[in-house]
Design an enzyme around this catalytic site. Structure first.
Site, mmCIF file in Angstrom:
data_model
loop_
_atom_site.group_PDB
_atom_site.id
_atom_site.type_symbol
_atom_site.label_atom_id
_atom_site.label_comp_id
_atom_site.label_asym_id
_atom_site.label_seq_id
_atom_site.Cartn_x
_atom_site.Cartn_y
_atom_site.Cartn_z
ATOM 1 N N SER A 8 16.445 -5.465 -37.923
ATOM 2 C CA SER A 8 16.257 -6.137 -39.202
ATOM 3 C C SER A 8 16.664 -7.601 -39.161
ATOM 4 O O SER A 8 17.604 -8.007 -38.470
ATOM 5 C CB SER A 8 17.054 -5.419 -40.294
ATOM 6 O OG SER A 8 18.434 -5.441 -40.013
ATOM 7 N N ASP A 12 21.296 -11.719 -47.001
ATOM 8 C CA ASP A 12 22.358 -10.900 -47.571
ATOM 9 C C ASP A 12 22.845 -11.513 -48.884
ATOM 10 O O ASP A 12 23.230 -12.687 -48.920
ATOM 11 C CB ASP A 12 23.543 -10.804 -46.607
ATOM 12 C CG ASP A 12 23.274 -9.880 -45.438
ATOM 13 O OD1 ASP A 12 22.205 -9.241 -45.414
ATOM 14 O OD2 ASP A 12 24.134 -9.811 -44.538
ATOM 15 N N ASN A 52 22.171 -10.733 -36.888
ATOM 16 C CA ASN A 52 23.631 -10.872 -36.778
ATOM 17 C C ASN A 52 24.097 -10.701 -35.338
ATOM 18 O O ASN A 52 24.945 -11.455 -34.844
ATOM 19 C CB ASN A 52 24.333 -9.832 -37.656
ATOM 20 C CG ASN A 52 24.103 -10.051 -39.134
ATOM 21 O OD1 ASN A 52 23.733 -11.137 -39.567
ATOM 22 N ND2 ASN A 52 24.301 -9.006 -39.916
ATOM 23 N N ASN A 194 29.593 4.331 -35.797
ATOM 24 C CA ASN A 194 30.958 4.510 -36.265
ATOM 25 C C ASN A 194 31.257 6.006 -36.400
ATOM 26 O O ASN A 194 30.376 6.852 -36.229
ATOM 27 C CB ASN A 194 31.226 3.739 -37.561
ATOM 28 C CG ASN A 194 30.405 4.230 -38.747
ATOM 29 O OD1 ASN A 194 30.097 5.416 -38.866
ATOM 30 N ND2 ASN A 194 30.054 3.314 -39.637
ATOM 31 N N THR A 222 33.115 3.671 -33.033
ATOM 32 C CA THR A 222 34.085 2.748 -33.608
ATOM 33 C C THR A 222 34.846 3.432 -34.747
ATOM 34 O O THR A 222 34.304 4.281 -35.457
ATOM 35 C CB THR A 222 33.405 1.471 -34.123
ATOM 36 O OG1 THR A 222 32.462 1.816 -35.155
ATOM 37 C CG2 THR A 222 32.672 0.755 -32.993
ATOM 38 N N GLY A 227 40.408 0.905 -33.914
ATOM 39 C CA GLY A 227 39.806 0.578 -32.625
ATOM 40 C C GLY A 227 38.544 1.371 -32.356
ATOM 41 O O GLY A 227 37.842 1.786 -33.288
ATOM 42 N N GLY A 254 30.582 -4.595 -37.784
ATOM 43 C CA GLY A 254 30.022 -3.710 -36.767
ATOM 44 C C GLY A 254 28.987 -4.401 -35.902
ATOM 45 O O GLY A 254 28.912 -4.165 -34.685
ATOM 46 N N ASP A 255 28.195 -5.271 -36.502
ATOM 47 C CA ASP A 255 27.196 -6.032 -35.738
ATOM 48 C C ASP A 255 27.891 -6.964 -34.751
ATOM 49 O O ASP A 255 27.446 -7.121 -33.605
ATOM 50 C CB ASP A 255 26.319 -6.853 -36.683
ATOM 51 C CG ASP A 255 25.618 -6.001 -37.730
ATOM 52 O OD1 ASP A 255 25.465 -4.787 -37.500
ATOM 53 O OD2 ASP A 255 25.247 -6.553 -38.781
#
Length: 325
Positions: A8, A12, A52, A194, A222, A227, A254-255
């Site tokens: 994507s 934002d 990102n 995650n 993640t 961590g 996360g990106d």
């Protein structure tokens, strides 16, 4: 490395709610939800998962090819990314629609409620790697959240051409069904999700966590401030997080982790070091508003890293590719 980051590309719109969502959500009335949150502010930022990731990778002297579809409002965004060092030649601009948009409301506990307008991203399923690369051979293809059919098409194209690829469903896990998730992860070299997404994938596919670890050569899960865990060849590597000085906005953390991890792989760093690089990238993003708001250079990054962890000289290679702005 010739790295292609697909997924994507979006604007934002980030909002901040001065309270806690959970105080306004009645579990006994979830069958009939009607809520409106009055926010204190709204800011507009460059975003989209693939953009990102590519932006942060470019901070390290890598110029990944960004592959995705954007709308007629993309020219300013293209200029921003190009100036940051991202190769935008593989972004297809479609003038009949607008670029995708992400609307995210974050509460004081950093919980988020978001909506996503697909816009030009809905046409990504008509764009192939063959068209984008025009015969070039990628060393690594990152398949990040995108139009669901586009993600399936791209993973299949990677398998058909024996391209090494990363399967990164992340935000699209909620949208994808179990059969699609099973199909798209087949043959992936790496998957990053995650903890919640990992459990959701298991629930949808009927797989166990052990099944996931056996299916993916390199699995990274993640855990936010706790961590991350890297699973490979039956081994588990724990990578601690870097504590932020403050958290201004969790969007895009996360990106950024992915970008740092991919950068570590590109520079042939050990997996634990790649994970640590991702962790620090995520922390920088947490400390800024917007997923592309961080402006550190590599000297600053390495200095901060070494204040918390001894890299034994492994980050010296980054200092040859300093980004000053």
């Amino acid at each position: 490395m010739n790295i292609v980051v697909t997924g994507s590309i979006a604007y934002d719109y980030l909002m901040r709610f001065p309270g806690s969502f959970k105080e306004h959500i009645l579990t006994e009335a979830l069958h009939q939800v009607s809520l409106s949150f009055l926010v204190e502010d709204m800011t507009k930022h460059w975003g989209g998962v693939a953009a990102n990731i590519a932006f942060t990778m470019a901070r390290f002297g890598i110029s990944p090819k960004l592959m995705g579809t954007a709308g007629r409002d993309f020219p300013d965004y293209r200029r921003w990314l190009s100036e940051a060092g991202v190769d935008t030649s593989t972004v297809k601009q479609i003038d009949s629609v607008f670029t995708a948009s992400f609307f995210c409301n974050t509460d004081e506990e950093n919980n988020q409620i978001a909506s996503f307008y697909s816009g030009a991203m809905a046409l990504a399923n008509q764009y192939t790697l063959a068209e984008a690369l025009n015969g070039a051979q990628p060393d690594l293809v990152v398949v990040s959240p995108n139009d669901p059919q586009a993600m399936s098409n791209l993973t299949q194209e990677c398998r058909d051409n024996d391209y090494r690829f990363v399967y990164d469903p992340s935000q699209q896990v909620a949208r994808l069904d179990g059969n699609t998730l099973r199909h798209d992860m087949q043959g992936a070299y790496l998957m990053i999700v995650n903890e919640y997404e990992a459990h959701l994938i298991c629930d949808k596919t009927g797989m166990t966590m052990d099944d996931l670890r056996q299916t993916i050569d390199l699995l990274v899960i993640t855990h936010g401030g706790e961590g991350s865990e890297i699973y490979t060849n039956g081994d588990r590597i724990h990578v601690p997080a870097f504590a932020p000085t403050e958290i201004k906005d969790p969007t895009g953390a996360g990106d950024a982790f992915r970008a740092g991890f991919f950068t570590g792989l590109a520079y042939d760093r050990p997996l634990e070091m790649a994970g640590a690089m991702g962790a620090l990238c995520a922390t920088y993003t947490l400390e800024h508003i917007g997923p592309q708001g961080h402006r550190y250079n590599i000297n600053e990054y390495v200095e901060r890293f070494r204040q918390h962890q001894d890299d034994q000289g492994q980050l010296d290679v980054l200092l040859k590719h300093t980004v000053t702005s």
